[in-house]
Design a protein around this motif. Structure first.
Motif, PDB file in Angstrom:
ATOM      1  N   GLU A 190       0.813  -1.208   0.000  1.00 24.10           N
ATOM      2  CA  GLU A 190       0.000   0.000   0.000  1.00 24.10           C
ATOM      3  C   GLU A 190       0.854   1.269   0.000  1.00 24.10           C
ATOM      4  OE1 GLU A 190      -2.682  -0.096   3.243  1.00 24.10           O
ATOM      5  OE2 GLU A 190      -3.848  -1.803   2.477  1.00 24.10           O
ATOM      6  N   GLY A 191       2.089   1.153   0.449  1.00 20.59           N
ATOM      7  CA  GLY A 191       2.964   2.312   0.429  1.00 20.59           C
ATOM      8  C   GLY A 191       3.223   2.836  -0.973  1.00 20.59           C
ATOM      9  N   GLN A 192       3.161   1.934  -1.968  1.00 17.98           N
ATOM     10  CA  GLN A 192       3.337   2.369  -3.349  1.00 17.98           C
ATOM     11  C   GLN A 192       2.210   3.320  -3.767  1.00 17.98           C
ATOM     12  OE1 GLN A 192       5.923   1.417  -5.363  1.00 17.98           O
ATOM     13  NE2 GLN A 192       6.845   0.233  -3.722  1.00 17.98           N
ATOM     14  N   THR A 193       0.996   2.988  -3.381  1.00 17.54           N
ATOM     15  CA  THR A 193      -0.143   3.850  -3.701  1.00 17.54           C
ATOM     16  C   THR A 193      -0.068   5.165  -2.941  1.00 17.54           C
ATOM     17  OG1 THR A 193      -1.497   1.881  -4.083  1.00 17.54           O
ATOM     18  CG2 THR A 193      -2.661   3.959  -3.736  1.00 17.54           C
ATOM     19  N   GLU A 194       0.309   5.092  -1.675  1.00 12.32           N
ATOM     20  CA  GLU A 194       0.412   6.312  -0.878  1.00 12.32           C
ATOM     21  C   GLU A 194       1.497   7.237  -1.420  1.00 12.32           C
ATOM     22  OE1 GLU A 194       1.143   4.848   2.998  1.00 12.32           O
ATOM     23  OE2 GLU A 194      -0.900   4.089   3.310  1.00 12.32           O
ATOM     24  N   ALA A 195       2.608   6.674  -1.849  1.00  7.55           N
ATOM     25  CA  ALA A 195       3.676   7.500  -2.423  1.00  7.55           C
ATOM     26  C   ALA A 195       3.234   8.134  -3.739  1.00  7.55           C
ATOM     27  CB  ALA A 195       4.933   6.655  -2.628  1.00  7.55           C
ATOM     28  N   SER A 196       2.482   7.397  -4.538  1.00  9.27           N
ATOM     29  CA  SER A 196       1.991   7.946  -5.802  1.00  9.27           C
ATOM     30  C   SER A 196       1.018   9.091  -5.566  1.00  9.27           C
ATOM     31  CB  SER A 196       1.318   6.839  -6.622  1.00  9.27           C
ATOM     32  OG  SER A 196       2.216   5.776  -6.871  1.00  9.27           O
ATOM     33  N   HIS A 197       0.138   8.926  -4.579  1.00  7.51           N
ATOM     34  CA  HIS A 197      -0.794  10.002  -4.264  1.00  7.51           C
ATOM     35  C   HIS A 197      -0.058  11.209  -3.707  1.00  7.51           C
ATOM     36  CE1 HIS A 197      -4.347   6.940  -3.857  1.00  7.51           C
ATOM     37  NE2 HIS A 197      -3.992   7.167  -5.111  1.00  7.51           N
ATOM     38  N   ALA A 198       1.019  10.973  -2.962  1.00  7.46           N
ATOM     39  CA  ALA A 198       1.804  12.094  -2.438  1.00  7.46           C
ATOM     40  C   ALA A 198       2.477  12.890  -3.549  1.00  7.46           C
ATOM     41  CB  ALA A 198       2.858  11.583  -1.456  1.00  7.46           C
ATOM     42  N   LEU A 199       2.753  12.208  -4.667  1.00  9.41           N
ATOM     43  CA  LEU A 199       3.345  12.898  -5.819  1.00  9.41           C
ATOM     44  C   LEU A 199       2.289  13.571  -6.691  1.00  9.41           C
ATOM     45  CD1 LEU A 199       5.995  10.234  -6.886  1.00  9.41           C
ATOM     46  CD2 LEU A 199       6.403  12.404  -5.723  1.00  9.41           C
ATOM     47  N   GLY A 200       1.022  13.450  -6.318  1.00 12.43           N
ATOM     48  CA  GLY A 200      -0.038  14.107  -7.060  1.00 12.43           C
ATOM     49  C   GLY A 200      -0.665  13.274  -8.149  1.00 12.43           C
ATOM     50  N   MET A 201      -0.410  11.980  -8.188  1.00 16.61           N
ATOM     51  CA  MET A 201      -0.988  11.119  -9.207  1.00 16.61           C
ATOM     52  C   MET A 201      -2.415  10.747  -8.824  1.00 16.61           C
ATOM     53  SD  MET A 201       2.299   8.606  -9.898  1.00 16.61           S
ATOM     54  CE  MET A 201       1.496   7.737 -11.236  1.00 16.61           C
ATOM     55  N   SER A 202      -3.287  10.673  -9.820  1.00 15.15           N
ATOM     56  CA  SER A 202      -4.676  10.302  -9.586  1.00 15.15           C
ATOM     57  C   SER A 202      -4.777   8.800  -9.338  1.00 15.15           C
ATOM     58  CB  SER A 202      -5.538  10.700 -10.786  1.00 15.15           C
ATOM     59  OG  SER A 202      -5.115   9.994 -11.948  1.00 15.15           O
ATOM     60  N   ASN A 203      -5.969   8.369  -8.927  1.00 17.26           N
ATOM     61  CA  ASN A 203      -6.174   6.944  -8.663  1.00 17.26           C
ATOM     62  C   ASN A 203      -6.004   6.115  -9.935  1.00 17.26           C
ATOM     63  OD1 ASN A 203      -6.707   7.304  -5.926  1.00 17.26           O
ATOM     64  ND2 ASN A 203      -8.901   7.632  -6.288  1.00 17.26           N
ATOM     65  N   GLY A 204      -6.574   6.606 -11.052  1.00 20.23           N
ATOM     66  CA  GLY A 204      -6.450   5.870 -12.304  1.00 20.23           C
ATOM     67  C   GLY A 204      -5.016   5.779 -12.786  1.00 20.23           C
TER      68      GLY A 204
END
Length: 317
Positions: A190-204
């Motif tokens: 789940e840290g991969q998703t959290e890091a992506s969201h922290a970089l401003g990436m959308s869910n899709g």
């Protein structure tokens, strides 16, 4: 002045001749004798004997092997094999697309999409694929006319044997692929998703660029197994008048009175197809394992080359 009592046992030379001889032996002079595994030889002999008896039984059966050889490359058999591969590949593509969509829907926080995904998986995994094929094949009994507003036609003209086979196999495969994809997505930290969201990436974008590429290592092996299983399950479409490999073989067998020989012909081609796709599955798994292994294992061809080079090289080099 050193007292005689200051000597340790290690300072005294060994008096036993056997100990002296053993201590003077270098490691190069030690000869290792492998342990004999008699159980392996016994089990090997039993297995070979059973295989030999099986081959002998088939050789003594009332099977016309010349007929098998005559029809192995028959045009009707090859055309049926092509239809089998076509319906299997197309059904697998539909299953992959539906699997990704319904896996994402099931993992969504939206309760409606999650419930719809669960219902789809529950129905198509809970009913036999043979029953599903018959339902699509007899759909005209309850819906004589297909009316979508922009398209209207007789259901018997819409539900051709090819369409029945495609829908029956593809929708059923989508339910199984949804569970495989869901397991692959959940294997990514789940840290991969959290890091992506922290970089401003959308869910899709996170799903496409971060999660799914990492999940492929878990998704690919069972997907390959599912495709090989689908290749064999596709033989059920002969029940809905689709002329695949099995139906082509049975049609020839019913007219030539060589039923068993034609079934053997179909079995040979199914074995050939599954063997070819198994090799492809091996190399696809190897490709997606590059990021998880420090060094990829040698392929069978690389092992053969290494053994040949070791045989040709001079001893001791």
């Amino acid at each position: 002045m050193t007292d005689k009592f200051d000597k340790t046992p290690a300072d005294e030379p060994p008096s036993d001749p056997a100990v002296v001889k053993a201590s003077s032996t270098t490691p190069d002079q030690i000869k290792a004798i492998p342990v004999r595994h008699w159980g392996r030889w016994v089990s090997g002999v039993i297995v070979v004997a059973l295989l030999g008896s099986l081959v002998y039984s088939f050789s003594q059966g009332d099977v016309n092997w010349d007929t098998v050889g005559d029809f192995i490359f028959d045009d009707r058999i090859l055309a049926g094999m092509g239809r089998t591969v076509l319906i299997s590949v197309l059904s697998m593509l539909i299953g992959l697309i539906l699997g990704v969509v319904f896996a994402v829907m099931r993992l969504s926080k939206n309760p409606v999409t999650g419930a719809v995904s669960w219902l789809y998986i529950w129905f198509f995994r809970g009913t036999p694929v043979y029953v599903q094929l018959l339902l699509w094949f007899n759909l005209a009994l309850i819906f004589p006319v297909l009316n979508l507003g922009f398209y209207k036609d007789e259901m018997v003209d819409v539900m051709t044997p090819f369409m029945v086979a495609l829908l029956g196999l593809g929708l059923n495969e989508g339910a199984y692929m949804a569970e495989i994809v869901r397991a692959g997505i959940q294997s990514v930290d789940e840290g991969q998703t959290e890091a992506s969201h922290a970089l401003g990436m959308s869910n899709g974008k996170t799903m496409r660029r971060v999660v799914l590429p990492q999940a492929m290592r878990v998704i690919v092996p069972p997907t390959g197994n599912e495709f090989i299983n689908l290749l064999k399950t596709s033989s059920l479409v002969s029940a809905v008048q689709y002329t695949d490999l099995l139906r082509a073989a049975t049609n020839i067998g019913s007219t030539s009175f060589a039923v068993m020989e034609m079934l053997l012909v179909a079995s040979v081609w199914y074995l050939a197809l599954t063997s070819v796709f198994s090799v492809g599955q091996y190399y696809v798994e190897r490709y997606y394992a590059r990021g998880s292994l420090r060094q990829l294992p040698k392929t069978p061809w690389q092992k053969v080359k290494a053994n040949l080079l070791s045989l040709n090289s001079p001893r001791g080099v």
